[in-house]
Design a protein around this motif. Structure first.
Motif, mmCIF file in Angstrom:
data_model
loop_
_atom_site.group_PDB
_atom_site.id
_atom_site.type_symbol
_atom_site.label_atom_id
_atom_site.label_comp_id
_atom_site.label_asym_id
_atom_site.label_seq_id
_atom_site.Cartn_x
_atom_site.Cartn_y
_atom_site.Cartn_z
ATOM 1 N N VAL A 112 -5.064 -8.479 -5.334
ATOM 2 C CA VAL A 112 -3.904 -8.243 -6.195
ATOM 3 C C VAL A 112 -2.810 -7.481 -5.447
ATOM 4 O O VAL A 112 -3.096 -6.522 -4.726
ATOM 5 C CB VAL A 112 -4.307 -7.452 -7.468
ATOM 6 N N ALA A 113 -1.571 -7.900 -5.661
ATOM 7 C CA ALA A 113 -0.396 -7.198 -5.126
ATOM 8 C C ALA A 113 0.384 -6.625 -6.303
ATOM 9 O O ALA A 113 0.502 -7.264 -7.360
ATOM 10 C CB ALA A 113 0.481 -8.155 -4.336
ATOM 11 N N PHE A 114 0.928 -5.434 -6.133
ATOM 12 C CA PHE A 114 1.664 -4.750 -7.195
ATOM 13 C C PHE A 114 3.129 -4.612 -6.806
ATOM 14 O O PHE A 114 3.447 -4.268 -5.665
ATOM 15 C CB PHE A 114 1.042 -3.372 -7.450
ATOM 16 N N ILE A 115 4.004 -4.862 -7.781
ATOM 17 C CA ILE A 115 5.454 -4.841 -7.511
ATOM 18 C C ILE A 115 6.193 -3.954 -8.505
ATOM 19 O O ILE A 115 5.715 -3.682 -9.602
ATOM 20 C CB ILE A 115 6.073 -6.254 -7.549
ATOM 21 N N ARG A 116 7.389 -3.547 -8.060
ATOM 22 C CA ARG A 116 8.397 -2.932 -8.925
ATOM 23 C C ARG A 116 9.693 -3.666 -8.634
ATOM 24 O O ARG A 116 9.971 -4.004 -7.478
ATOM 25 C CB ARG A 116 8.592 -1.451 -8.592
ATOM 26 N N GLY A 133 4.712 -5.346 -12.157
ATOM 27 C CA GLY A 133 3.778 -6.435 -12.329
ATOM 28 C C GLY A 133 2.727 -6.529 -11.261
ATOM 29 O O GLY A 133 2.694 -5.726 -10.320
ATOM 30 N N ALA A 134 1.879 -7.528 -11.436
ATOM 31 C CA ALA A 134 0.791 -7.801 -10.499
ATOM 32 C C ALA A 134 0.800 -9.285 -10.171
ATOM 33 O O ALA A 134 1.067 -10.131 -11.027
ATOM 34 C CB ALA A 134 -0.545 -7.406 -11.115
ATOM 35 N N PHE A 135 0.503 -9.591 -8.906
ATOM 36 C CA PHE A 135 0.497 -10.958 -8.407
ATOM 37 C C PHE A 135 -0.794 -11.207 -7.638
ATOM 38 O O PHE A 135 -1.388 -10.282 -7.088
ATOM 39 C CB PHE A 135 1.698 -11.175 -7.459
ATOM 40 N N THR A 136 -1.214 -12.471 -7.588
ATOM 41 C CA THR A 136 -2.409 -12.806 -6.823
ATOM 42 C C THR A 136 -2.133 -12.667 -5.333
ATOM 43 O O THR A 136 -1.005 -12.799 -4.881
ATOM 44 C CB THR A 136 -2.864 -14.255 -7.098
ATOM 45 N N VAL A 137 -3.191 -12.406 -4.588
ATOM 46 C CA VAL A 137 -3.142 -12.419 -3.130
ATOM 47 C C VAL A 137 -4.137 -13.488 -2.702
ATOM 48 O O VAL A 137 -5.335 -13.338 -2.897
ATOM 49 C CB VAL A 137 -3.503 -11.050 -2.534
ATOM 50 N N GLU A 138 -3.628 -14.580 -2.145
ATOM 51 C CA GLU A 138 -4.471 -15.709 -1.772
ATOM 52 C C GLU A 138 -4.914 -15.605 -0.316
ATOM 53 O O GLU A 138 -4.120 -15.268 0.546
ATOM 54 C CB GLU A 138 -3.712 -17.014 -1.975
ATOM 55 N N GLY A 139 -6.155 -15.885 -0.081
ATOM 56 C CA GLY A 139 -6.658 -16.028 1.271
ATOM 57 C C GLY A 139 -6.842 -14.772 2.068
ATOM 58 O O GLY A 139 -6.959 -14.817 3.286
#
Length: 140
Positions: A112-116, A133-139
């Motif tokens: 998971v990656a977290f952003i502002r 928010g939160a985003f997937t981290v692939e691979g």
């Protein structure tokens, strides 16, 4: 971040059909930080009486910019997808002005990656909207 990673992230964002339809242009991208500009366009108006841009267009801008920030982070190996994105609208954007989103990926775990993020019109002191928010981290 390598120039290749910045180029790949920029090209990816600029070929997304929805981003193209909204006129989005990447103005800066490097090391987990991205900035994207969306010009004012009458077809994006949400309230014909005031000429204010629709909140959905602002949401799309912030989501796209946040994804670009994740993709450009040195610890992010590949693509990403939004897990969640909370957007707080602070005020209406000024009619006739472009909206600029600025996003920072401030932390990445294995999955998971977290952003502002913030969105502004020409008034850079008072954001139109803020996001976290939160985003997937692939691979990874």
């Amino acid at each position: 971040m390598t120039a290749d990673k910045a180029t790949i992230a920029r090209q990816f964002i600029e070929i997304i059909p929805h981003a193209k339809a909204l006129g989005m242009k990447v103005s800066a991208i490097e090391d987990g930080v991205a900035e994207i500009v969306m010009p004012y366009d009458d077809c994006l108006i949400g309230d014909p009486k005031t000429g204010v841009i629709h909140g959905g267009a602002v949401s799309t801008l912030m989501d796209t910019c946040s994804g670009a920030a994740v993709m450009s982070h040195p610890d992010s190996p590949a693509g990403t997808a939004t897990i969640n994105l909370r957007i707080d609208y602070m005020r209406a954007a000024t009619p006739g002005q472009a909206i600029t989103a600025h996003a920072e990926c401030y932390h990445i775990t294995r999955n998971v990656a977290f952003i502002r993020a913030k969105a502004f019109d020409e008034d850079r002191e008072n954001p139109v909207a803020t996001a976290a928010g939160a985003f997937t981290v692939e691979g990874k």
